[in-house]
Design a protein around this motif. Structure first.
Motif, PDB file in Angstrom:
ATOM      1  N   GLY A 143      -4.859 -21.475  20.805  1.00 31.52           N
ATOM      2  CA  GLY A 143      -6.050 -22.374  19.803  1.00 31.52           C
ATOM      3  C   GLY A 143      -4.755 -22.199  18.187  1.00 31.52           C
ATOM      4  O   GLY A 143      -3.998 -21.607  18.372  1.00 31.52           O
ATOM      5  N   LEU A 144      -5.716 -22.985  17.564  1.00 29.39           N
ATOM      6  CA  LEU A 144      -4.916 -23.333  15.774  1.00 29.39           C
ATOM      7  C   LEU A 144      -4.369 -22.055  15.432  1.00 29.39           C
ATOM      8  O   LEU A 144      -4.843 -20.738  15.973  1.00 29.39           O
ATOM      9  CB  LEU A 144      -6.070 -23.727  15.098  1.00 29.39           C
ATOM     10  CG  LEU A 144      -5.225 -24.513  14.004  1.00 29.39           C
ATOM     11  CD1 LEU A 144      -4.765 -26.047  13.974  1.00 29.39           C
ATOM     12  CD2 LEU A 144      -6.662 -24.706  12.902  1.00 29.39           C
ATOM     13  N   GLY A 145      -2.978 -22.146  14.882  1.00 30.44           N
ATOM     14  CA  GLY A 145      -2.508 -20.378  14.742  1.00 30.44           C
ATOM     15  C   GLY A 145      -0.730 -20.060  15.465  1.00 30.44           C
ATOM     16  O   GLY A 145      -0.182 -20.198  15.348  1.00 30.44           O
ATOM     17  N   THR A 146      -1.441 -20.324  16.668  1.00 26.85           N
ATOM     18  CA  THR A 146      -0.691 -20.157  18.058  1.00 26.85           C
ATOM     19  C   THR A 146       1.020 -21.208  17.984  1.00 26.85           C
ATOM     20  O   THR A 146       1.974 -19.987  18.208  1.00 26.85           O
ATOM     21  CB  THR A 146      -0.678 -20.467  19.380  1.00 26.85           C
ATOM     22  OG1 THR A 146      -0.386 -19.628  20.215  1.00 26.85           O
ATOM     23  CG2 THR A 146      -0.756 -22.000  19.316  1.00 26.85           C
ATOM     24  N   LEU A 147       0.803 -22.567  16.977  1.00 29.10           N
ATOM     25  CA  LEU A 147       1.886 -23.088  17.269  1.00 29.10           C
ATOM     26  C   LEU A 147       3.618 -22.018  16.230  1.00 29.10           C
ATOM     27  O   LEU A 147       4.494 -22.094  16.825  1.00 29.10           O
ATOM     28  CB  LEU A 147       1.783 -24.012  16.671  1.00 29.10           C
ATOM     29  CG  LEU A 147       1.101 -25.537  17.277  1.00 29.10           C
ATOM     30  CD1 LEU A 147       1.005 -26.594  17.050  1.00 29.10           C
ATOM     31  CD2 LEU A 147       1.494 -25.439  19.064  1.00 29.10           C
ATOM     32  N   PRO A 176     -11.879 -26.570  26.142  1.00 26.72           N
ATOM     33  CA  PRO A 176     -10.660 -26.383  24.934  1.00 26.72           C
ATOM     34  C   PRO A 176     -11.248 -27.682  23.583  1.00 26.72           C
ATOM     35  O   PRO A 176     -11.339 -28.734  24.053  1.00 26.72           O
ATOM     36  CB  PRO A 176      -9.929 -27.127  25.843  1.00 26.72           C
ATOM     37  CG  PRO A 176      -9.783 -27.760  26.975  1.00 26.72           C
ATOM     38  CD  PRO A 176     -11.183 -26.860  27.831  1.00 26.72           C
ATOM     39  N   GLY A 177     -10.991 -26.777  22.733  1.00 23.00           N
ATOM     40  CA  GLY A 177     -10.717 -28.356  21.462  1.00 23.00           C
ATOM     41  C   GLY A 177      -9.526 -28.977  21.420  1.00 23.00           C
ATOM     42  O   GLY A 177      -9.168 -29.026  21.901  1.00 23.00           O
ATOM     43  N   LEU A 178     -10.239 -29.945  19.971  1.00 21.10           N
ATOM     44  CA  LEU A 178      -8.784 -30.779  19.894  1.00 21.10           C
ATOM     45  C   LEU A 178      -7.666 -29.614  19.655  1.00 21.10           C
ATOM     46  O   LEU A 178      -6.237 -30.450  20.468  1.00 21.10           O
ATOM     47  CB  LEU A 178      -8.442 -31.255  18.945  1.00 21.10           C
ATOM     48  CG  LEU A 178      -7.802 -32.674  17.951  1.00 21.10           C
ATOM     49  CD1 LEU A 178      -7.484 -33.475  18.998  1.00 21.10           C
ATOM     50  CD2 LEU A 178      -8.059 -32.945  17.129  1.00 21.10           C
ATOM     51  N   ASN A 183      -1.977 -28.373  22.014  1.00 20.78           N
ATOM     52  CA  ASN A 183      -0.928 -27.613  21.766  1.00 20.78           C
ATOM     53  C   ASN A 183      -0.213 -27.274  22.982  1.00 20.78           C
ATOM     54  O   ASN A 183       0.721 -26.396  22.867  1.00 20.78           O
ATOM     55  CB  ASN A 183      -1.692 -25.764  21.460  1.00 20.78           C
ATOM     56  CG  ASN A 183      -2.197 -26.148  19.759  1.00 20.78           C
ATOM     57  OD1 ASN A 183      -1.724 -26.629  19.191  1.00 20.78           O
ATOM     58  ND2 ASN A 183      -3.108 -24.434  19.333  1.00 20.78           N
ATOM     59  N   VAL A 184      -1.029 -27.226  23.971  1.00 23.44           N
ATOM     60  CA  VAL A 184      -0.245 -27.946  25.244  1.00 23.44           C
ATOM     61  C   VAL A 184       1.445 -28.815  25.380  1.00 23.44           C
ATOM     62  O   VAL A 184       2.162 -27.582  25.602  1.00 23.44           O
ATOM     63  CB  VAL A 184      -0.592 -27.950  26.707  1.00 23.44           C
ATOM     64  CG1 VAL A 184       0.134 -28.018  27.621  1.00 23.44           C
ATOM     65  CG2 VAL A 184      -2.232 -26.789  26.580  1.00 23.44           C
ATOM     66  N   ALA A 234      -3.672 -33.186  34.800  1.00 26.42           N
ATOM     67  CA  ALA A 234      -4.854 -33.712  34.717  1.00 26.42           C
ATOM     68  C   ALA A 234      -5.948 -33.251  35.089  1.00 26.42           C
ATOM     69  O   ALA A 234      -6.870 -33.364  34.375  1.00 26.42           O
ATOM     70  CB  ALA A 234      -5.080 -33.993  36.632  1.00 26.42           C
ATOM     71  N   THR A 235      -5.757 -31.477  35.156  1.00 29.09           N
ATOM     72  CA  THR A 235      -7.564 -30.677  34.902  1.00 29.09           C
ATOM     73  C   THR A 235      -8.039 -30.906  33.844  1.00 29.09           C
ATOM     74  O   THR A 235      -9.580 -31.328  33.191  1.00 29.09           O
ATOM     75  CB  THR A 235      -7.080 -29.253  35.346  1.00 29.09           C
ATOM     76  OG1 THR A 235      -6.697 -29.374  37.019  1.00 29.09           O
ATOM     77  CG2 THR A 235      -8.149 -28.579  35.635  1.00 29.09           C
ATOM     78  N   LEU A 236      -6.982 -30.427  32.618  1.00 29.53           N
ATOM     79  CA  LEU A 236      -7.159 -30.876  31.554  1.00 29.53           C
ATOM     80  C   LEU A 236      -7.943 -31.957  30.570  1.00 29.53           C
ATOM     81  O   LEU A 236      -7.747 -32.487  29.420  1.00 29.53           O
ATOM     82  CB  LEU A 236      -6.557 -29.670  30.414  1.00 29.53           C
ATOM     83  CG  LEU A 236      -6.263 -28.040  30.854  1.00 29.53           C
ATOM     84  CD1 LEU A 236      -5.446 -27.062  30.670  1.00 29.53           C
ATOM     85  CD2 LEU A 236      -7.701 -27.185  30.973  1.00 29.53           C
ATOM     86  N   ARG A 237      -7.343 -33.421  30.951  1.00 34.15           N
ATOM     87  CA  ARG A 237      -8.013 -34.150  31.563  1.00 34.15           C
ATOM     88  C   ARG A 237      -6.349 -34.892  29.862  1.00 34.15           C
ATOM     89  O   ARG A 237      -6.649 -35.086  28.895  1.00 34.15           O
ATOM     90  CB  ARG A 237      -8.892 -34.989  30.226  1.00 34.15           C
ATOM     91  CG  ARG A 237      -9.623 -35.226  32.017  1.00 34.15           C
ATOM     92  CD  ARG A 237     -11.274 -35.683  31.202  1.00 34.15           C
ATOM     93  NE  ARG A 237     -12.299 -35.084  32.157  1.00 34.15           N
ATOM     94  CZ  ARG A 237     -12.997 -34.089  32.332  1.00 34.15           C
ATOM     95  NH1 ARG A 237     -12.497 -33.521  31.509  1.00 34.15           N
ATOM     96  NH2 ARG A 237     -13.658 -34.113  33.226  1.00 34.15           N
ATOM     97  N   LEU A 238      -5.436 -33.321  29.913  1.00 36.93           N
ATOM     98  CA  LEU A 238      -4.730 -34.474  29.239  1.00 36.93           C
ATOM     99  C   LEU A 238      -3.433 -35.353  28.823  1.00 36.93           C
ATOM    100  O   LEU A 238      -2.963 -35.262  30.857  1.00 36.93           O
ATOM    101  CB  LEU A 238      -3.970 -32.857  28.782  1.00 36.93           C
ATOM    102  CG  LEU A 238      -4.632 -31.421  28.481  1.00 36.93           C
ATOM    103  CD1 LEU A 238      -3.225 -30.401  28.692  1.00 36.93           C
ATOM    104  CD2 LEU A 238      -4.286 -31.248  27.067  1.00 36.93           C
TER     105      LEU A 238
END
Ligand SMILES: Nc1ncnc2c1ncn2[C@@H]1O[C@H](COP(=O)(O)OP(=O)(O)OP(=O)(O)O)[C@@H](O)[C@H]1O
Ligand SMILES: C[C@H](N)[C@H](N)CCCCCC(=O)O
Ligand SMILES: [Mg+2]
Length: 240
Positions: A143-147, A176-178, A183-184, A234-238
């Motif tokens: 999540g947010l902060g990981t980058l 998963p959120g935005l 982040n991926v 694909a699974t995560l619709r990314l």
């Protein structure tokens, strides 16, 4: 024969679960595997430690905890508080190298993040990895902060000439959120390669067979799994 050091962007990011997943797949392949936790903190003499989670999840029983300190602190601070000797990088490296001579794979799990101190002189897991000439697998949050945490850790590794073995997301949320979805791609940009894997949230609570299946799907080929970045997207619709 080979040594893999598992570090994280922080404590509590899923290093133990990822360690168990890599161990599980190595065991499934029939490889002899040993798991080493050089310094376990935050547990009493009788409490289970991280290696007990590894045994429960992976069935790998060849595990070694080289030192244990009760305070839930860095190994250096916990040793200081207990009045116990800190662990020595040279001693830990000698033990791990000895295990590597009789096992196909030795997995070493740090305590907290890369630069958490082992002793008052400032020795860290980074020094142990360098002494062992071993690559480091970096477990990161989703999540947010990981980058920022991931960039800092990769930069510290590069600065020390340490070899990255990839970035794994320790706990991918069911919804998963935005930030997680976005982040991926950014984690892959930071690592300059596809993710080495991602384990679903809750994986650490599974029974052994189910955990092995999750490990197989969640880790990339380099780690013995079948994780495929394209199908992951694909699974995560990314977007690809
Ligand atoms: N994929 C996951 N499934 C279930 N639980 C998880 C997962 N990832 C992390 N956790 C939980 O989050 C907590 C921290 O995970 P874990 O113990 O693996 O952290 P760690 O990075 O190994 O920390 P430490 O520095 O203490 O070794 C644990 O309670 C664990 O059960
Ligand atoms: C107690 C905990 N679970 C870990 N074993 C140790 C984490 C030390 C983190 C130190 C720090 O970065 O501030
Ligand atoms: Mg752990």
């Amino acid at each position: 024969m080979s040594i893999l050091v598992v570090t994280g962007t922080d404590t509590g990011v899923g290093k133990t679960v990822v360690t168990a997943a890599v161990a599980s797949l190595a065991r499934e392949r029939g490889s002899s595997v040993a798991v080493v936790k050089p310094a376990q903190t935050g547990v009493s003499d009788t409490d289970p430690g991280d290696v007990d989670d590894v045994i429960r999840l992976s069935g790998v029983r060849t595990t070694f905890e080289l030192a244990r300190y009760p305070a839930a602190l860095s190994p250096a601070a916990a040793a200081r508080l207990a009045g116990l000797p800190p662990i020595s990088v040279a001693g830990a490296a000698a033990r791990i190298e000895e295990l590597a001579s009789s096992h196909r794979l030795v997995i070493v799990e740090g305590a907290g993040g890369l630069l958490v101190r082992f002793d008052e002189e400032g020795a860290t897991l980074a020094d142990l990895a360098r002494t062992l000439s071993a690559p480091l697998l970096l477990v990161a949050r989703a999540g947010l902060g990981t980058l920022n945490h991931t960039a800092l850790t990769l930069e510290a590794m590069a600065h020390r000439g340490l070899e990255p073995a990839g970035v794994v997301i320790g706990s991918w949320p069911a919804e998963p959120g935005l930030a997680e979805r976005s982040n991926v791609a950014d984690l892959e940009m930071l690592a300059a390669r596809p993710l080495a894997g991602a384990l679903p949230a809750g994986a650490g609570l599974l029974e052994r067979d189910a955990f092995t299946r999750v490990a197989r799907a969640g880790l990339g080929p380099a780690l013995g799994g079948g994780f495929d970045p394209a199908s992951f997207r694909a699974t995560l619709r990314l977007s690809p």
